[in-house]
Motif scaffolding. Structure first.
Motif, PDB file in Angstrom:
ATOM      1  N   LYS A  90      -8.149  -3.699  -3.787  1.00 25.20           N
ATOM      2  CA  LYS A  90      -9.284  -4.765  -3.330  1.00 25.20           C
ATOM      3  C   LYS A  90      -9.647  -4.300  -1.825  1.00 25.20           C
ATOM      4  O   LYS A  90      -8.842  -4.282  -0.950  1.00 25.20           O
ATOM      5  CB  LYS A  90      -8.688  -6.095  -3.043  1.00 25.20           C
ATOM      6  N   ILE A  92     -10.926  -4.720   1.929  1.00 27.69           N
ATOM      7  CA  ILE A  92     -10.909  -5.821   3.003  1.00 27.69           C
ATOM      8  C   ILE A  92     -12.242  -6.395   3.181  1.00 27.69           C
ATOM      9  O   ILE A  92     -13.273  -5.573   3.384  1.00 27.69           O
ATOM     10  CB  ILE A  92     -10.212  -5.255   4.316  1.00 27.69           C
TER      11      ILE A  92
ATOM     12  N   PRO B  21       8.573   8.822   5.825  1.00 26.45           N
ATOM     13  CA  PRO B  21       7.380   9.413   5.502  1.00 26.45           C
ATOM     14  C   PRO B  21       6.776   8.529   4.350  1.00 26.45           C
ATOM     15  O   PRO B  21       5.502   8.031   4.238  1.00 26.45           O
ATOM     16  CB  PRO B  21       7.644  10.891   5.142  1.00 26.45           C
ATOM     17  N   ALA B  22       7.763   8.219   3.144  1.00 30.00           N
ATOM     18  CA  ALA B  22       7.115   7.510   2.074  1.00 30.00           C
ATOM     19  C   ALA B  22       6.646   6.018   2.684  1.00 30.00           C
ATOM     20  O   ALA B  22       5.321   5.763   2.132  1.00 30.00           O
ATOM     21  CB  ALA B  22       8.147   7.602   1.075  1.00 30.00           C
ATOM     22  N   LEU B  24       5.909   5.062   5.566  1.00 31.10           N
ATOM     23  CA  LEU B  24       4.639   5.217   6.388  1.00 31.10           C
ATOM     24  C   LEU B  24       3.344   5.279   5.402  1.00 31.10           C
ATOM     25  O   LEU B  24       2.567   4.677   5.856  1.00 31.10           O
ATOM     26  CB  LEU B  24       4.867   6.247   7.403  1.00 31.10           C
ATOM     27  N   ALA B  25       3.338   6.272   4.536  1.00 32.83           N
ATOM     28  CA  ALA B  25       2.311   6.313   3.788  1.00 32.83           C
ATOM     29  C   ALA B  25       1.900   4.929   3.052  1.00 32.83           C
ATOM     30  O   ALA B  25       0.972   4.753   2.933  1.00 32.83           O
ATOM     31  CB  ALA B  25       2.552   7.383   2.714  1.00 32.83           C
ATOM     32  N   THR B  28       0.297   2.625   5.390  1.00 34.26           N
ATOM     33  CA  THR B  28      -0.797   3.234   5.723  1.00 34.26           C
ATOM     34  C   THR B  28      -1.847   2.726   4.678  1.00 34.26           C
ATOM     35  O   THR B  28      -3.139   2.369   4.927  1.00 34.26           O
ATOM     36  CB  THR B  28      -0.944   4.817   5.899  1.00 34.26           C
ATOM     37  N   VAL B  29      -1.601   2.924   3.468  1.00 37.09           N
ATOM     38  CA  VAL B  29      -2.495   2.604   2.202  1.00 37.09           C
ATOM     39  C   VAL B  29      -2.639   1.086   2.388  1.00 37.09           C
ATOM     40  O   VAL B  29      -3.826   0.808   2.254  1.00 37.09           O
ATOM     41  CB  VAL B  29      -1.937   3.198   0.985  1.00 37.09           C
ATOM     42  N   SER B  31      -2.607  -0.772   4.542  1.00 31.58           N
ATOM     43  CA  SER B  31      -3.359  -1.467   5.694  1.00 31.58           C
ATOM     44  C   SER B  31      -4.825  -1.238   5.511  1.00 31.58           C
ATOM     45  O   SER B  31      -5.592  -1.811   6.187  1.00 31.58           O
ATOM     46  CB  SER B  31      -2.853  -0.698   7.084  1.00 31.58           C
ATOM     47  N   ALA B  32      -5.163  -0.181   4.615  1.00 27.87           N
ATOM     48  CA  ALA B  32      -6.446   0.193   4.435  1.00 27.87           C
ATOM     49  C   ALA B  32      -7.239  -0.693   3.364  1.00 27.87           C
ATOM     50  O   ALA B  32      -8.387  -0.649   2.996  1.00 27.87           O
ATOM     51  CB  ALA B  32      -6.814   1.671   3.996  1.00 27.87           C
ATOM     52  N   ALA B  33      -6.357  -1.550   2.673  1.00 30.99           N
ATOM     53  CA  ALA B  33      -7.038  -2.690   1.583  1.00 30.99           C
ATOM     54  C   ALA B  33      -6.496  -4.139   1.553  1.00 30.99           C
ATOM     55  O   ALA B  33      -5.427  -4.199   2.337  1.00 30.99           O
ATOM     56  CB  ALA B  33      -6.687  -2.055   0.289  1.00 30.99           C
ATOM     57  N   VAL B  44      -1.896   7.647  -5.093  1.00 28.75           N
ATOM     58  CA  VAL B  44      -2.286   7.891  -3.710  1.00 28.75           C
ATOM     59  C   VAL B  44      -1.061   8.512  -2.879  1.00 28.75           C
ATOM     60  O   VAL B  44      -1.388   9.356  -2.151  1.00 28.75           O
ATOM     61  CB  VAL B  44      -3.030   7.014  -2.975  1.00 28.75           C
ATOM     62  N   THR B  45       0.038   7.940  -3.074  1.00 29.84           N
ATOM     63  CA  THR B  45       1.140   8.587  -2.363  1.00 29.84           C
ATOM     64  C   THR B  45       1.782   9.746  -2.964  1.00 29.84           C
ATOM     65  O   THR B  45       2.572  10.495  -2.190  1.00 29.84           O
ATOM     66  CB  THR B  45       2.094   7.381  -1.944  1.00 29.84           C
ATOM     67  N   GLY B  46       1.759   9.630  -4.318  1.00 30.72           N
ATOM     68  CA  GLY B  46       2.216  10.982  -4.852  1.00 30.72           C
ATOM     69  C   GLY B  46       3.806  10.617  -5.438  1.00 30.72           C
ATOM     70  O   GLY B  46       4.405  11.619  -5.613  1.00 30.72           O
ATOM     71  N   ARG B  87       1.422  -5.155   9.608  1.00 34.36           N
ATOM     72  CA  ARG B  87       0.386  -4.600  10.313  1.00 34.36           C
ATOM     73  C   ARG B  87       0.856  -4.485  11.859  1.00 34.36           C
ATOM     74  O   ARG B  87       0.436  -3.352  12.298  1.00 34.36           O
ATOM     75  CB  ARG B  87      -0.693  -5.840  10.147  1.00 34.36           C
ATOM     76  N   ARG B 107      -4.835  12.606  19.713  1.00 33.73           N
ATOM     77  CA  ARG B 107      -6.232  12.522  19.368  1.00 33.73           C
ATOM     78  C   ARG B 107      -6.965  11.654  19.987  1.00 33.73           C
ATOM     79  O   ARG B 107      -6.306  10.368  20.245  1.00 33.73           O
ATOM     80  CB  ARG B 107      -6.163  12.535  18.074  1.00 33.73           C
TER      81      ARG B 107
END
Lengths: 249, 107
Positions: A90, A92, B21-22, B24-25, B28-29, B31-33, B44-46, B87, B107
């Motif tokens: 879903k 955001i 790492p797992a 963190l992945a 990250t995923v 936090s984007a949804a 997506v994380t494999g 978050r 960066r």
């Protein structure tokens, strides 16, 4: 775990979630194709009736009336067969975007509903024989009148379009093909019944002809846009799937 | 390592729950949804099913994600969503890591 840039991971998830919210890449393209097919049929229905009989035209008329529902079925089929294999994500909600668009969505949605109501009233009037003319654009309705189930259609069609109304608004919000299809169906019906009871050839000139041509061109443009965008979205989705890592053993 | 070098102290204070790492992945995923199904998270994380389950459990214990169990028809569907705490932890981790990187790595 395969190495993957975190920002890429984030971007893939966002793109996937946005796509999942719509689930209409290929369906959007098909909607455009439907419109492109429906338009010449509408123009040619007199000739088709002459050459292939009234039965074929009745079938085509029914298809065109049901175009929004046909598209809904296509969209659901695409959503469940093509775009659900990887599970849901879903998105955001983007509050700023929604607030910005709210007035436009609301305005266009209201206009569509007003048009829809007008079309339905016209339809019911023509079905009940209050206003009809053999030379009017409402020939489609006149044809439908001849069917045994015309009274059933009087009751059912408003339900179809009322059910489709929220989808129309959603389509407008997303600037997507569904709005085009719904608008297409409504515009055709609306014009048909607005012209019902008047001489078609006598009135199809001047401003009326200009508006008519404008609507046709708009629909054509939207349909082509829908095909183009839908296909692009579908391709992007496939690229996204290919970019996912292979599951570790 | 009882007496750590003061220069290494910031590295040692990195949140290890997020640092793996797992995990963190996963964060990250998430936090984007708003909410993500197990199946998508796995693809997506494999990660394998078992690995993903284990990591999500650890994150849930830490209070960084919550599990949402639902049914689609008769099929049970497990989804996850990141918590506010998660978050904050992810943001803090990014900030901390960025501060530790040499200039050319930022960066």
């Amino acid at each position: 775990m395969n190495a993957m840039d975190l920002s890429k991971l984030e971007a893939i998830t966002k793109d996937y979630a946005v796509f999942q919210a719509r689930k209409s890449g290929l369906a959007t393209a098909l909607a455009g194709v439907l419109v492109l097919l429906a338009m010449p049929l509408m123009f040619l229905h007199h000739d088709l009736a002459r050459h292939f009989g009234i039965g074929l035209v009745k079938g085509l008329a029914l298809l065109i009336y049901l175009a929004p529902l046909l598209w809904l079925a296509l969209r659901l089929a695409c959503g469940s067969l093509l775009y659900r294999g990887l599970g849901e994500a879903k998105a955001i909600p983007d509050l700023a975007y929604e607030q910005k668009r709210m007035h436009w969505i609301f305005g266009i949605g209201l206009a569509l509903i007003a048009f829809q109501t007008n079309a339905l009233i016209g339809y019911e009037q023509a079905m009940l024989g209050i206003s009809r003319h053999p030379e009017s654009v409402a020939t489609m309705t006149s044809l439908a009148r001849g069917t045994r189930g015309s009274w059933v259609w009087v009751g059912i069609l408003p339900c179809f379009y009322a059910a489709a109304a929220p989808w129309a608004i959603r389509g407008v919000e997303e600037a997507r093909a569904y709005a085009v299809l719904v608008a297409q169906a409504l515009i055709w019906i609306g014009i048909g019944f607005a012209a019902s009871g008047v001489n078609y050839s006598r009135n199809f000139e001047g401003l009326y002809a200009l508006i008519f041509a404008g609507l046709e061109l708009t629909m054509l443009f939207w349909a082509i846009l829908a095909v183009k965008r839908g296909w692009r979205e579908h391709r992007e989705y496939l690229v996204l799937l290919r970019s996912l890592p292979v599951e570790e053993v | 390592m009882s007496e750590a070098d003061p220069d290494l102290q910031p590295i040692l204070t990195l949140d290890r729950t997020v640092h793996e790492p797992a995990r963190l992945a996963i964060l990250t995923v998430l936090s984007a949804a708003e909410e993500v199904e197990f199946l998508f998270l796995q693809r997506v994380t494999g990660l394998s099913k078992g690995n993903l389950s284990s990591h999500t459990q650890k994150l849930e214990v830490a209070g960084y994600l919550e599990t949402v169990k639902a049914f689609r028809g008769r099929i049970p569907v497990t989804s996850f969503r990141i918590t506010d705490e998660g978050r904050v932890a992810l943001k803090a981790y990014h900030k901390q890591l960025r501060a530790l990187l040499p200039e050319e790595g930022k960066r």
